[in-house]
Design a protein around this motif. Structure first.
Motif, PDB file in Angstrom:
ATOM      1  N   SER A 239       2.957  12.818  13.572  1.00 49.10           N
ATOM      2  CA  SER A 239       1.794  12.081  13.089  1.00 49.10           C
ATOM      3  C   SER A 239       1.538  10.837  13.943  1.00 49.10           C
ATOM      4  O   SER A 239       0.396  10.388  14.045  1.00 49.10           O
ATOM      5  N   GLU A 240       2.594  10.282  14.552  1.00 50.69           N
ATOM      6  CA  GLU A 240       2.406   9.120  15.419  1.00 50.69           C
ATOM      7  C   GLU A 240       1.600   9.486  16.661  1.00 50.69           C
ATOM      8  O   GLU A 240       0.725   8.735  17.091  1.00 50.69           O
ATOM      9  N   VAL A 241       1.897  10.647  17.229  1.00 51.63           N
ATOM     10  CA  VAL A 241       1.138  11.106  18.399  1.00 51.63           C
ATOM     11  C   VAL A 241      -0.303  11.373  18.003  1.00 51.63           C
ATOM     12  O   VAL A 241      -1.246  11.008  18.708  1.00 51.63           O
ATOM     13  N   GLU A 242      -0.495  11.980  16.844  1.00 46.69           N
ATOM     14  CA  GLU A 242      -1.841  12.263  16.356  1.00 46.69           C
ATOM     15  C   GLU A 242      -2.624  10.960  16.158  1.00 46.69           C
ATOM     16  O   GLU A 242      -3.786  10.857  16.553  1.00 46.69           O
TER      17      GLU A 242
ATOM     18  N   ILE B  37      -9.207  22.073  -0.963  1.00 47.68           N
ATOM     19  CA  ILE B  37      -9.744  23.425  -0.777  1.00 47.68           C
ATOM     20  C   ILE B  37      -8.711  24.461  -1.180  1.00 47.68           C
ATOM     21  O   ILE B  37      -9.018  25.428  -1.885  1.00 47.68           O
ATOM     22  N   GLN B  38      -7.467  24.265  -0.761  1.00 44.41           N
ATOM     23  CA  GLN B  38      -6.419  25.223  -1.107  1.00 44.41           C
ATOM     24  C   GLN B  38      -6.125  25.220  -2.602  1.00 44.41           C
ATOM     25  O   GLN B  38      -5.793  26.259  -3.175  1.00 44.41           O
ATOM     26  N   ALA B  39      -6.263  24.069  -3.257  1.00 42.83           N
ATOM     27  CA  ALA B  39      -6.027  23.998  -4.696  1.00 42.83           C
ATOM     28  C   ALA B  39      -7.140  24.698  -5.471  1.00 42.83           C
ATOM     29  O   ALA B  39      -6.892  25.382  -6.470  1.00 42.83           O
TER      30      ALA B  39
ATOM     31  N   ALA C 262       0.842  -1.187   0.000  1.00 44.88           N
ATOM     32  CA  ALA C 262       0.000   0.000   0.000  1.00 44.88           C
ATOM     33  C   ALA C 262       0.882   1.243   0.000  1.00 44.88           C
ATOM     34  O   ALA C 262       1.994   1.226   0.523  1.00 44.88           O
ATOM     35  N   PRO C 263       0.429   2.320  -0.598  1.00 48.87           N
ATOM     36  CA  PRO C 263       1.259   3.528  -0.640  1.00 48.87           C
ATOM     37  C   PRO C 263       1.607   4.020   0.756  1.00 48.87           C
ATOM     38  O   PRO C 263       0.774   4.031   1.643  1.00 48.87           O
ATOM     39  N   SER C 264       2.853   4.423   0.928  1.00 42.79           N
ATOM     40  CA  SER C 264       3.302   4.876   2.243  1.00 42.79           C
ATOM     41  C   SER C 264       2.980   6.343   2.484  1.00 42.79           C
ATOM     42  O   SER C 264       3.139   6.832   3.589  1.00 42.79           O
ATOM     43  N   ASP C 265       2.525   7.048   1.441  1.00 38.93           N
ATOM     44  CA  ASP C 265       2.199   8.456   1.612  1.00 38.93           C
ATOM     45  C   ASP C 265       0.721   8.635   1.940  1.00 38.93           C
ATOM     46  O   ASP C 265       0.078   9.576   1.506  1.00 38.93           O
ATOM     47  N   TYR C 266       0.187   7.720   2.733  1.00 38.98           N
ATOM     48  CA  TYR C 266      -1.213   7.784   3.127  1.00 38.98           C
ATOM     49  C   TYR C 266      -1.463   9.033   3.966  1.00 38.98           C
ATOM     50  O   TYR C 266      -0.695   9.367   4.850  1.00 38.98           O
ATOM     51  N   ALA C 267      -2.518   9.719   3.647  1.00 40.83           N
ATOM     52  CA  ALA C 267      -2.900  10.899   4.419  1.00 40.83           C
ATOM     53  C   ALA C 267      -4.366  10.765   4.801  1.00 40.83           C
ATOM     54  O   ALA C 267      -5.157  10.161   4.082  1.00 40.83           O
ATOM     55  N   GLY C 268      -4.721  11.333   5.906  1.00 32.66           N
ATOM     56  CA  GLY C 268      -6.103  11.286   6.355  1.00 32.66           C
ATOM     57  C   GLY C 268      -6.996  12.191   5.527  1.00 32.66           C
ATOM     58  O   GLY C 268      -6.543  13.020   4.735  1.00 32.66           O
ATOM     59  N   THR C 269      -8.288  12.037   5.715  1.00 38.07           N
ATOM     60  CA  THR C 269      -9.240  12.813   4.927  1.00 38.07           C
ATOM     61  C   THR C 269      -9.184  14.296   5.259  1.00 38.07           C
ATOM     62  O   THR C 269      -9.463  15.126   4.394  1.00 38.07           O
ATOM     63  N   ASP C 270      -8.824  14.627   6.482  1.00 39.28           N
ATOM     64  CA  ASP C 270      -8.737  16.049   6.842  1.00 39.28           C
ATOM     65  C   ASP C 270      -7.672  16.758   6.015  1.00 39.28           C
ATOM     66  O   ASP C 270      -7.902  17.829   5.465  1.00 39.28           O
ATOM     67  N   SER C 271      -6.505  16.156   5.930  1.00 39.27           N
ATOM     68  CA  SER C 271      -5.427  16.801   5.180  1.00 39.27           C
ATOM     69  C   SER C 271      -5.711  16.782   3.678  1.00 39.27           C
ATOM     70  O   SER C 271      -5.381  17.742   2.970  1.00 39.27           O
ATOM     71  N   LEU C 272      -6.341  15.723   3.172  1.00 38.70           N
ATOM     72  CA  LEU C 272      -6.702  15.688   1.755  1.00 38.70           C
ATOM     73  C   LEU C 272      -7.743  16.748   1.423  1.00 38.70           C
ATOM     74  O   LEU C 272      -7.674  17.402   0.378  1.00 38.70           O
TER      75      LEU C 272
END
Length: 103
Positions: free
Chosen positions: A62-65, A42-44, A27-37
């Protein structure tokens, strides 16, 4: 082994497979949560967008999060399980009281 034991073994194996398959399939290691996506989208689409508020607390990594999110999910599951258990116990006590009163 009893049927119940087999069902338990199969369910545990299925859960392990759900966690292991993405790791084995690469699986891709650059996984990001829906909030950051969502923030990126929105910024784009609107570079002049200004957020309404800033977070009160921003974890250091990100580990603490992820750990805090898992803790929140575990506490919510515990509360939900407790409430459902209490409701079931209340219902079974009411049903037992109704059958005792009819005798």
């Amino acid at each position: 082994m009893t049927r119940r034991t087999w069902v338990t073994v199969v369910l545990v194996a299925a859960v392990v497979a759900l966690f292991a398959l993405p790791l084995l399939l690469g699986a891709p290691s650059d996984y990001a949560g829906t909030d950051s996506l969502a923030t990126e989208q929105i910024q784009a689409s609107n570079p002049d967008y200004v957020p309404w508020f800033d977070p009160l607390f921003s974890p250091g990594s990100s580990e603490v999060e992820s750990g805090l999110f898992a803790l929140q999910a575990a506490l919510g599951g515990g509360v939900l399980g407790y409430v459902l258990g209490r409701l079931r116990g209340r219902r079974s006590r009411a049903a037992a009281g109704a059958t005792d009163g009819e005798r």
